[in-house]
Design a protein around this motif. Structure first.
Motif, short mmCIF file in Angstrom:
data_model
loop_
_atom_site.label_atom_id
_atom_site.label_comp_id
_atom_site.label_asym_id
_atom_site.label_seq_id
_atom_site.Cartn_x
_atom_site.Cartn_y
_atom_site.Cartn_z
N MET A 7 0.73 -1.21 -0.49
CA MET A 7 0.08 0.04 0.19
C MET A 7 0.49 0.93 0.25
SD MET A 7 -3.06 1.18 2.95
CE MET A 7 -4.59 0.40 2.06
N VAL A 8 0.43 2.00 -0.64
CA VAL A 8 0.99 3.19 -0.92
C VAL A 8 -0.03 4.19 -0.31
CG1 VAL A 8 2.79 2.44 -2.35
CG2 VAL A 8 1.35 3.16 -3.25
N ARG A 9 1.09 5.55 -0.35
CA ARG A 9 -0.39 7.35 -0.40
C ARG A 9 0.80 8.20 -0.49
NH1 ARG A 9 -2.58 4.69 4.37
NH2 ARG A 9 -4.57 4.71 4.14
N GLY A 10 0.46 8.99 -1.55
CA GLY A 10 1.42 10.22 -2.07
C GLY A 10 0.44 11.49 -1.92
N LYS A 11 0.51 12.62 -2.85
CA LYS A 11 -0.01 13.87 -3.18
C LYS A 11 1.27 14.24 -4.59
CE LYS A 11 -1.50 15.11 0.74
NZ LYS A 11 -1.75 16.27 2.44
N HIS A 12 0.62 14.90 -5.25
CA HIS A 12 1.47 15.55 -6.62
C HIS A 12 0.26 16.60 -6.73
CE1 HIS A 12 2.96 15.46 -10.55
NE2 HIS A 12 2.48 15.90 -11.24
N ARG A 13 0.98 17.37 -7.37
CA ARG A 13 0.91 19.02 -7.69
C ARG A 13 0.55 19.30 -9.02
NH1 ARG A 13 1.79 24.49 -8.52
NH2 ARG A 13 4.23 24.24 -7.96
N SER A 44 -5.88 -1.51 -6.57
CA SER A 44 -6.69 -1.15 -6.29
C SER A 44 -6.46 0.76 -6.01
CB SER A 44 -7.61 -1.20 -5.28
OG SER A 44 -9.18 -0.59 -5.14
N THR A 45 -6.27 1.50 -6.86
CA THR A 45 -5.92 2.99 -6.66
C THR A 45 -7.36 3.84 -6.78
OG1 THR A 45 -3.90 2.05 -8.13
CG2 THR A 45 -4.00 3.99 -8.06
N GLU A 46 -6.89 4.84 -5.96
CA GLU A 46 -8.04 5.77 -5.91
C GLU A 46 -6.90 7.20 -5.80
OE1 GLU A 46 -11.27 5.77 -3.24
OE2 GLU A 46 -10.83 6.73 -2.05
N THR A 47 -7.63 8.47 -6.83
CA THR A 47 -7.20 9.37 -7.02
C THR A 47 -7.47 10.32 -6.70
OG1 THR A 47 -7.69 9.46 -8.89
CG2 THR A 47 -5.48 8.86 -8.42
N ARG A 48 -8.16 11.54 -5.58
CA ARG A 48 -8.68 12.87 -5.33
C ARG A 48 -8.05 13.88 -5.24
NH1 ARG A 48 -7.87 8.90 -2.17
NH2 ARG A 48 -6.16 9.83 -0.81
N THR A 49 -8.71 14.34 -6.82
CA THR A 49 -8.08 16.12 -7.58
C THR A 49 -8.84 17.10 -6.48
OG1 THR A 49 -7.56 14.57 -9.44
CG2 THR A 49 -7.20 17.05 -9.04
N THR A 50 -8.42 18.03 -5.99
CA THR A 50 -8.86 19.61 -5.57
C THR A 50 -7.97 20.12 -5.87
OG1 THR A 50 -7.62 18.71 -3.75
CG2 THR A 50 -9.75 18.01 -3.32
N LEU A 51 -8.58 21.60 -6.10
CA LEU A 51 -8.09 22.79 -5.99
C LEU A 51 -6.99 23.56 -5.28
CD1 LEU A 51 -11.13 24.72 -9.13
CD2 LEU A 51 -8.75 23.16 -9.11
N THR A 52 -5.44 23.75 -5.58
CA THR A 52 -4.48 24.14 -4.36
C THR A 52 -4.64 25.58 -4.38
OG1 THR A 52 -2.96 23.71 -2.95
CG2 THR A 52 -2.84 23.05 -5.19
N ASP A 53 -4.34 26.33 -3.71
CA ASP A 53 -3.38 27.81 -4.15
C ASP A 53 -1.89 27.78 -3.93
OD1 ASP A 53 -3.78 28.26 -1.01
OD2 ASP A 53 -4.77 30.36 -1.92
N THR A 54 -1.18 26.44 -2.56
CA THR A 54 -0.04 25.91 -2.89
C THR A 54 0.67 25.38 -2.82
OG1 THR A 54 -0.63 25.40 -0.66
CG2 THR A 54 -1.25 27.27 -0.19
N THR A 55 2.02 25.17 -3.03
CA THR A 55 2.69 24.36 -2.90
C THR A 55 2.69 23.99 -2.30
OG1 THR A 55 4.69 25.08 -2.29
CG2 THR A 55 4.34 25.56 -4.82
N LEU A 56 3.39 22.25 -2.45
CA LEU A 56 3.15 21.15 -1.42
C LEU A 56 3.99 21.80 -0.01
CD1 LEU A 56 3.63 17.70 -3.60
CD2 LEU A 56 2.09 18.92 -3.00
N ASP A 57 5.06 22.68 0.28
CA ASP A 57 5.36 22.99 0.67
C ASP A 57 5.41 24.39 1.64
OD1 ASP A 57 7.66 21.38 0.43
OD2 ASP A 57 8.46 22.79 -0.81
#
Length: 217
Positions: free
Chosen positions: A169-175, A194-207
């Motif tokens: 199992m893995v979890r991660g984020k990508h912008r 089984s892979t699930e992606t959740r895409t939202t809007l953001t106004d910041t970097t991962l940092d």
């Protein structure tokens, strides 16, 4: 007498102006709802995924349940003023090795986009899983998306599924620009993932740094 009539007429004019303003606001909100509905409706056609078939599109989003004869009235009276709503689209697999594919589009106040969730359960092939999910997110045409973003997104998804094979199992984020994608991948069996992606809007970097006007660092 003339002053009293003038005051009443002025009050009527204000009432009429207020009603017109409310109608304009309702018309604008209704137009946003209709635009969202057409975006979701056409998404399944834009997504290149021939391994599944999509059912007839539900005109009314969840959590509403409306009789077909009442849909026009519902669109006039209720659609403009919803705080949140969603379309759950469940595909029917028609290819061997594909077990499950569904997507959830969520919208919030002011008919603003909130989240696109995709869950894909299929045979264990990192290249295939990454390609299909990247194409699904690209087809959504969300704010700030650029065509070149699909390559980095694909690479990130493929790496995630590859790591999942080793760890279970893995979890991660990508912008990508203004889009933040989160992935959860789990091995279901020796041959299935089984892979699930959740895409939202953001106004910041991962940092946490603020993005500039074009969604770049």
């Amino acid at each position: 007498m003339s002053e009293s009539l003038s005051w009443r007429e002025s009050g009527k004019l204000k009432d009429m102006s207020l009603r017109r303003s409310k109608r304009r606001d309702a018309d604008e909100l209704r137009a946003k709802f209709v635009a969202n509905r057409e975006k979701v409706r056409s998404w399944t056609r834009r997504w290149e995924c021939p391994e599944v078939e999509w059912p007839a599109f539900p005109e009314i989003p969840k959590p509403w349940v409306i009789h077909p004869r009442a849909q026009k009235s519902w669109l006039d009276r209720h659609a403009p003023f919803m705080d949140e709503y969603q379309w759950l689209l469940e595909a029917r697999p028609v290819a061997e090795g594909v077990a499950e594919l569904w997507a959830l589009w969520e919208f919030g106040g002011g008919h603003e986009f909130e989240r696109l969730t995709i869950r894909f359960r299929t045979f264990l092939d990192p290249d295939y899983v990454a390609e299909r999910l990247a194409l699904g997110i690209r087809a959504a045409g969300l704010k700030g998306w650029q065509d070149d973003d699909v390559h980095d997104l694909y690479d990130w998804l493929r790496d995630g599924v590859n790591h999942c094979v080793d760890s279970g199992m893995v979890r991660g984020k990508h912008r990508s620009g203004f889009l933040l994608s989160e992935m959860t991948c789990a091995v279901v069996s020796r041959t299935e993932v089984s892979t699930e992606t959740r895409t939202t809007l953001t106004d910041t970097t991962l940092d946490g740094a603020r993005l500039n006007a074009d969604g770049r660092d």
